[in-house]
Design a protein around this motif. Structure first.
Motif, short mmCIF file in Angstrom:
data_model
loop_
_atom_site.label_atom_id
_atom_site.label_comp_id
_atom_site.label_asym_id
_atom_site.label_seq_id
_atom_site.Cartn_x
_atom_site.Cartn_y
_atom_site.Cartn_z
N GLN B 429 1.29 7.29 3.14
CA GLN B 429 0.56 7.24 4.08
C GLN B 429 1.01 5.95 4.94
OE1 GLN B 429 -3.43 7.14 2.38
NE2 GLN B 429 -3.68 9.25 2.92
N PRO B 430 0.50 6.08 6.24
CA PRO B 430 0.64 4.76 6.88
C PRO B 430 -0.22 3.73 6.54
CG PRO B 430 -0.08 6.49 8.33
CD PRO B 430 0.03 7.06 7.06
N VAL B 431 0.25 2.35 6.40
CA VAL B 431 -0.49 1.38 5.87
C VAL B 431 -1.84 0.98 7.12
CG1 VAL B 431 1.23 0.06 4.64
CG2 VAL B 431 1.15 -0.05 7.07
N LYS B 432 -1.73 1.90 7.95
CA LYS B 432 -2.62 1.83 9.04
C LYS B 432 -4.16 1.48 8.48
CE LYS B 432 -4.08 4.05 13.19
NZ LYS B 432 -4.20 4.95 14.07
N SER B 433 -4.30 2.52 7.28
CA SER B 433 -5.92 2.70 6.92
C SER B 433 -6.09 1.37 6.02
CB SER B 433 -5.72 3.68 5.79
OG SER B 433 -4.81 3.59 4.80
N VAL B 434 -5.32 0.58 5.80
CA VAL B 434 -5.67 -0.86 5.38
C VAL B 434 -5.70 -2.03 6.39
CG1 VAL B 434 -5.11 -2.82 3.64
CG2 VAL B 434 -4.47 -0.45 3.01
N VAL B 468 -0.35 2.70 -3.68
CA VAL B 468 -0.17 1.39 -3.20
C VAL B 468 -1.17 0.96 -2.45
CG1 VAL B 468 1.64 0.05 -2.27
CG2 VAL B 468 2.21 1.59 -3.87
N ILE B 469 -1.38 1.90 -1.28
CA ILE B 469 -2.12 1.51 -0.07
C ILE B 469 -3.51 0.87 -0.72
CG2 ILE B 469 -3.44 2.20 1.77
CD1 ILE B 469 -1.06 3.71 2.64
N GLU B 470 -4.10 1.76 -1.57
CA GLU B 470 -5.41 1.59 -2.09
C GLU B 470 -5.67 0.14 -3.00
OE1 GLU B 470 -5.83 4.99 -4.66
OE2 GLU B 470 -6.57 6.30 -3.18
N ARG B 471 -4.21 -0.11 -3.59
CA ARG B 471 -4.50 -1.52 -4.43
C ARG B 471 -3.94 -2.77 -3.56
NH1 ARG B 471 -2.15 -1.11 -10.08
NH2 ARG B 471 -1.63 1.24 -10.11
N LEU B 472 -3.69 -2.22 -2.02
CA LEU B 472 -3.25 -3.46 -1.39
C LEU B 472 -4.41 -4.24 -0.56
CD1 LEU B 472 -0.32 -4.11 -0.73
CD2 LEU B 472 -0.33 -2.72 1.34
N ALA B 587 1.45 -6.24 -10.50
CA ALA B 587 1.15 -5.25 -11.20
C ALA B 587 1.47 -3.96 -10.23
CB ALA B 587 -0.35 -5.25 -11.15
N LEU B 588 1.70 -3.95 -9.13
CA LEU B 588 2.12 -3.05 -8.01
C LEU B 588 3.85 -2.86 -8.02
CD1 LEU B 588 -0.18 -3.40 -5.19
CD2 LEU B 588 -0.07 -1.19 -6.50
N MET B 606 5.38 -10.21 1.03
CA MET B 606 5.09 -9.25 -0.07
C MET B 606 6.20 -8.04 0.17
SD MET B 606 0.95 -8.73 -0.32
CE MET B 606 0.74 -8.46 1.36
N SER B 607 6.66 -7.79 -1.30
CA SER B 607 7.53 -6.84 -1.20
C SER B 607 7.20 -6.02 -2.10
CB SER B 607 9.09 -7.32 -1.24
OG SER B 607 9.79 -6.40 -2.23
N LEU B 608 7.00 -4.55 -1.67
CA LEU B 608 6.48 -3.63 -2.91
C LEU B 608 7.15 -2.43 -2.86
CD1 LEU B 608 2.98 -4.13 -1.42
CD2 LEU B 608 3.38 -4.57 -3.54
N PRO B 609 7.08 -1.78 -3.94
CA PRO B 609 7.85 -0.50 -4.13
C PRO B 609 7.39 0.39 -3.11
CG PRO B 609 6.48 -0.73 -5.96
CD PRO B 609 6.63 -1.96 -5.21
N LEU B 610 7.95 1.50 -2.52
CA LEU B 610 7.20 2.60 -1.80
C LEU B 610 6.41 3.47 -2.59
CD1 LEU B 610 10.12 3.44 0.63
CD2 LEU B 610 8.21 2.02 0.86
N THR B 611 6.58 3.42 -3.80
CA THR B 611 5.75 4.57 -4.77
C THR B 611 5.64 4.01 -6.05
OG1 THR B 611 5.74 6.58 -5.84
CG2 THR B 611 8.05 5.83 -4.97
N LEU B 612 4.54 4.02 -6.50
CA LEU B 612 4.40 4.11 -7.98
C LEU B 612 4.85 4.95 -8.76
CD1 LEU B 612 1.03 2.30 -7.78
CD2 LEU B 612 3.08 1.14 -7.68
N ALA B 613 5.31 6.06 -8.40
CA ALA B 613 5.63 7.07 -9.10
C ALA B 613 7.18 6.87 -9.48
CB ALA B 613 5.52 8.37 -8.36
N VAL B 614 7.93 6.17 -9.00
CA VAL B 614 9.26 5.75 -9.45
C VAL B 614 9.37 4.24 -9.69
CG1 VAL B 614 10.32 7.77 -8.52
CG2 VAL B 614 10.21 5.79 -7.19
N LEU B 615 10.41 3.95 -10.29
CA LEU B 615 10.63 2.48 -10.60
C LEU B 615 12.08 2.36 -10.77
CD1 LEU B 615 8.70 0.40 -13.07
CD2 LEU B 615 10.75 1.07 -14.06
#
Lengths: 155, 763
Positions: B429-434, B468-472, B587-588, B606-615
């Motif tokens: 999702q776009p980070v717009k929501s945050v 990621v968005i939710e936890r951002l 944690a993210l 901040m540099s974050l992974p695009l998804t928590l589903a992969v690492l």
């Protein structure tokens, strides 16, 4: 089995399986599938009866050595062993057993209470015994097998 | 869930969207966008919320939304200029509206005084001197009512008579004016469950009305879309109320119809004539329709196509049915598939409005349960693994790479990867929501601190996984708070420093090498390094004589228990510091860095992974087991030399890395895969950085390579295992465990402590 017509009326379907020379059964509604044994990835810091985890179509499935869990010597799995995938609450767990032997349809009245001679360990999991064609089959309550595992493991 | 609750839930979901649109629109207006479409969008948002709220009898919400809407209407109508001051009030009103919506949703209460004061402020904006007519609310009538068709369907002559019995008629006073109302619903009006008859009834309450149906747009039955809207109405209304009162009646359908209200004096020239010709038209049309029905009943359906083309006026037989039958047959229950050209040309005026409506619907979306998406992601992950296994088996079977099977598999591989990417994109999702939540935060904190701050956001469209968005939100909120509270100086100080009075906080997001990089920067005073050091010494975080580089000093603020505010303010000093921010980012699977220049401001990156589903992980071997170590934790890898490894008593060992002694942790023993210590010389050391910023070296047997792995939960079917973060499935279909580096390091310390204690007890 002998009188399927009558038994199906108010009967309960159970899946019977063997561990060593003994026969056990669980409610068939809990069984999701049966698959051949595959080597599991061992989990650190887990009780001996947790053999590890396997990949079940993308989900990580813990494998419980039911033999070890019931107080028998740990299984030495071969290609002939099977994993019964069962649903316990919200979790899906694989039970390692020697072989699946039967599907039984029995009435509630044919389940006898667990005899006193059974060990404490067995008493915790065995809900009753069935006498079928001269065989004794112990009915296992799955919901009892697993929470005990969890608390013990957490300790 | 009972249906009402489900509808209500949808309403609140839509409210969130409307609120977002409202805020975005207001901000655009603040930024100088005075486009009427923007103003309309803002108005529409408040309007929709009001409408929905009315349906659910959320009175507080309706009342406030109404006042807000009225104020917006003044802007829309050009009676009120959208000055920055006005917009500031409106932005705050939007905040209150959001609060009210959430309060209604969660069943909580809101700050009444704040609502009231803002409502008063909004009323004060009224160019007519703030005389908001309270009774305006009375037009909001959502009560289900029994529809009396008779009153409306009766012939014109009977109208007045009928009204007498139907409702207390408003006797128009001498000053009454005659209005000609042209009203043509669009299909969307009916789709939203509006009922034209009800509108007429409301009009009737205003005065004397004459309703004429304009059925000229009515197609032949064969071309009729059962859900289309073909009828228009000419209404003559004699009332002493003003035009606004009439518009109020159409308030909730204004977007779904063409409405023209004319003072009869101006419209006189054409309207009556139209009336006459149109009623004649109705006769003819109905006749044609009836004839067609008869024809199609008797003949082959194909034959009816020909007369259908020429239909209409030519075939005017004496009307069988009363003309009044036409209005009764309101098209919504039965109408059109192909838009009729006639209808389109008949409504050139509506083209723009329709285009605007299209804009709103530009990106159709559906709401899907996250569970379903996750299941899909799981299955696709499994597909990728299966495909890899299959490829391997084919190669093992000795088939040539150029064989048809192998080539087919290559194609399958590409396809599966594409599917995987697309499925992952569903969760993105776009980070717009945050980002959208931040302007409000900035306003509130700026108001609390008495600072003047402008927020500039950039890259709102950057997409990242929903989780990621939710936890951002929390870390970002905290950082913005800090930037305003600690970063931006007070206006006086800024002026003294030769800066603009208004502070600037920038929030930006962008994709960079497979990760999302989010920056929060301010143009404030920068980190006060001497003060930071002072506090760190005061709190015993560093030694008084420690020599630190600027960068190291800046990083002190990430230490637990650090807060630089001179006095604990109720904004930033809530007992959570930057250490919490750092931890949540880690944690993210992300990292955070600061760069600060005294007098010029600070930037947090901040540099974050695009998804928590992969690492991204390093696949290693430990005691014949395959493990995955998250790449984010690894600083470097090295081959220990005999001279670098030193025993430290017991089983503890350290390794010297560039003359720094680092604890050496044997992963195999830590995870109890083996009891004998590994030979460091035959192993590989991974230098890792842990949560607290400490470094340790993890000893593993061998490195297999780097790989992106799909994260699978262990807890779903088992429970948390200490030292293991999660599991994954490797290309061969087997499960591999992902090491929880922090836990393994912490565990090794605990063990060492336990050993010390045991020794002490013996001694």
């Amino acid at each position: 089995m002998s009188e399927p017509g009558i038994e199906r009326m108010n009967g309960r379907e159970l899946m019977a399986f063997r561990i060593g020379a003994q026969e056990f059964c669980v409610d068939i509604m809990a069984v999701r599938e049966i698959r051949g044994f595959a080597p599991a990835t061992p989990l650190p810091q887990s009780p001996a009866f947790v053999r590890g985890v396997i990949n079940l179509r993308g989900a990580v499935l813990p494998i419980i050595d039911l033999s070890a869990r019931l107080g028998f010597p740990p299984a030495e799995p071969t290609a002939r062993h099977v994993i019964m995938v069962v649903q316990v609450g919200k979790q899906t767990v694989g039970l390692l057993v020697d072989a699946v032997s039967d599907i039984l349809t029995v009435g509630a009245e044919s389940i006898q209470p667990t005899p006193d001679v059974a060990s404490e360990m067995t008493k915790n999991f065995v809900r009753g015994v069935l006498a079928i064609d001269g065989r004794m089959i112990s009915l296992i309550a799955l919901d009892n097998v697993l929470p005990a595992m969890e608390s013990e493991a957490a300790a | 869930m009972d249906p009402m609750a489900a509808i209500k839930q949808t309403f609140f979901q839509e409210c969130e969207e409307q609120l977002a649109e409202l805020e975005a629109g207001l901000l655009a207006m603040e930024g100088g966008d005075s486009d009427s479409e923007t103003v309309n969008a803002v108005f529409r948002a408040v309007h929709s919320i009001k409408g929905g709220a009315g349906a659910f009898s959320l009175d507080d919400l309706v009342r406030f939304a109404h006042v807000f809407e009225t104020a917006l209407d003044h802007v829309r109508a050009g009676r009120l200029a959208a000055t920055p001051d006005v917009l500031k009030i409106k932005l705050r009103a939007a905040d209150v509206l959001a609060d009210l919506v959430r309060a209604a949703r969660d069943g909580t209460t809101v700050d009444e005084a704040r609502c009231k004061s803002l409502a008063d402020e909004l009323r004060a904006l009224d160019p007519n001197g703030g005389e908001e007519k309270e009774d305006d609310l009375s037009t909001l009538n959502f009560q289900p009512v029994v529809v009396r068709f008779e009153g409306l369907d009766d012939d014109d002559d009977d109208d007045a008579e009928d009204e007498d019995t139907a409702a207390p008629i408003v006797v128009p006073s001498a000053g009454a004016r005659l209005y000609n109302i042209h009203f043509r619903p669009r299909p969307s009006l009916y789709a939203k469950a509006n009922e034209t008859a009800l509108l007429f009834r409301d009009l009737k309450d205003l005065g004397k009305i004459k309703v004429k149906c304009d059925a000229s747009g009515l197609p032949l039955l064969t071309e009729l879309d059962p859900e289309g809207a073909y009828l228009g109405w000419q209404i003559e209304l004699l009332t002493d109320r003003d035009e606004d009162a009439i518009r109020d009646v159409f308030e909730f359908v204004a977007w779904d119809c063409d409405l023209e209200i004319k003072d009869a004096d101006e419209a006189e020239a054409d309207a009556p004539m139209n009336d006459a010709s149109e009623s004649a038209d109705v006769d003819q049309q109905v006749a044609a329709l009836l004839e067609l029905v008869r024809a199609s009943a008797a003949d082959e359906p194909a034959e009816t196509a020909a007369p259908a083309k020429s239909g209409g006026k030519k075939k005017s037989k004496p009307a069988v049915a009363a003309p009044s039958a036409a209005p009764k047959e309101e098209p919504p229950p039965m109408a059109e598939v192909v838009p009729l050209p006639a209808k389109q040309t008949a409504q050139p005026a509506s083209a723009k409005a329709a285009a605007a409506a299209d804009d709103l619907k530009a990106a159709p979306t559906i709401r899907v349960d996250l569970d379903r998406v996750d299941r899909l992601i799981n299955l696709v992950g499994e597909l990728v693994i299966n495909q890899a296994m299959l490829s391997q088996r084919v190669l093992e079977a000795g088939l040539a790479r150029a064989s048809a099977v192998a080539m087919g598999l290559d194609e399958l591989e590409q396809l599966t990867r594409e599917i995987q990417d697309s499925v992952m994109a569903i969760r993105a999702q776009p980070v717009k929501s945050v980002f959208q939540r931040m302007p409000r935060l900035v306003r509130e904190i700026a108001a609390m601190t008495g600072k003047s701050v402008r927020l500039v956001t950039d890259g709102e469209g950057t997409e990242v996984d929903k989780t990621v968005i939710e936890r951002l939100t929390d870390p970002l909120t905290h950082m913005i708070r800090n930037a305003i509270d600690h970063g931006v100086e007070s206006p006086e100080k800024r002026i003294a420093a030769g800066k603009a009075e208004e502070g600037l906080v920038r929030l930006s997001a962008q994709h960079r090498s497979g990760r999302i990089v989010i920056e929060v920067s301010d143009d404030g005073a920068g980190i006060n390094r001497p003060r930071v050091k002072e506090i760190a010494v005061e709190k015993g975080l560093i030694a008084a004589d420690a020599v630190l580089s600027d960068e190291e000093t800046d990083n002190l603020i990430f230490l637990p228990g650090f807060s630089t505010a001179q006095e604990v303010s109720d904004i930033s000093g809530r007992g959570v510091g930057m250490d919490v921010v750092k931890r949540s980012i880690q944690a993210l699977g992300g990292r955070i860095a600061i760069s600060s220049r005294p007098g010029q401001g600070s930037t947090f990156t901040m540099s974050l992974p695009l998804t928590l589903a992969v690492l991204d992980g390093m696949v290693v071997t430990v005691a014949q087991q395959t493990l995955v170590v998250p790449l984010t934790a690894i600083v470097e890898t090295l081959q220990p030399k005999a001279t670098d490894v030193h025993g430290m008593g017991g089983n503890a060992r350290v390794i010297s890395i560039r003359n720094k002694f680092t604890p050496l942790i044997d992963v195999g023993r830590e995870l109890s895969y083996r009891n004998t210590p590994a030979d460091p010389l035959a192993s590989v050391a991974l230098l890792v950085e842990t949560e607290g910023g400490g470094r340790s070296a993890l000893l593993v047997d061998a490195i297999q390579g780097q790989r992106q792995v799909v994260i699978k939960s262990l807890e779903a079917n088992y429970r948390h295992v200490h030292g293991i973060a999660a599991a994954t499935i490797l290309g061969d279909g087997r499960v591999a465990l992902i090491v929880d580096v922090d836990a393994v390091v912490a565990n090794s310390h605990a063990e060492a402590d336990a050993q010390d204690n045991a020794l002490a007890a013996v001694g």
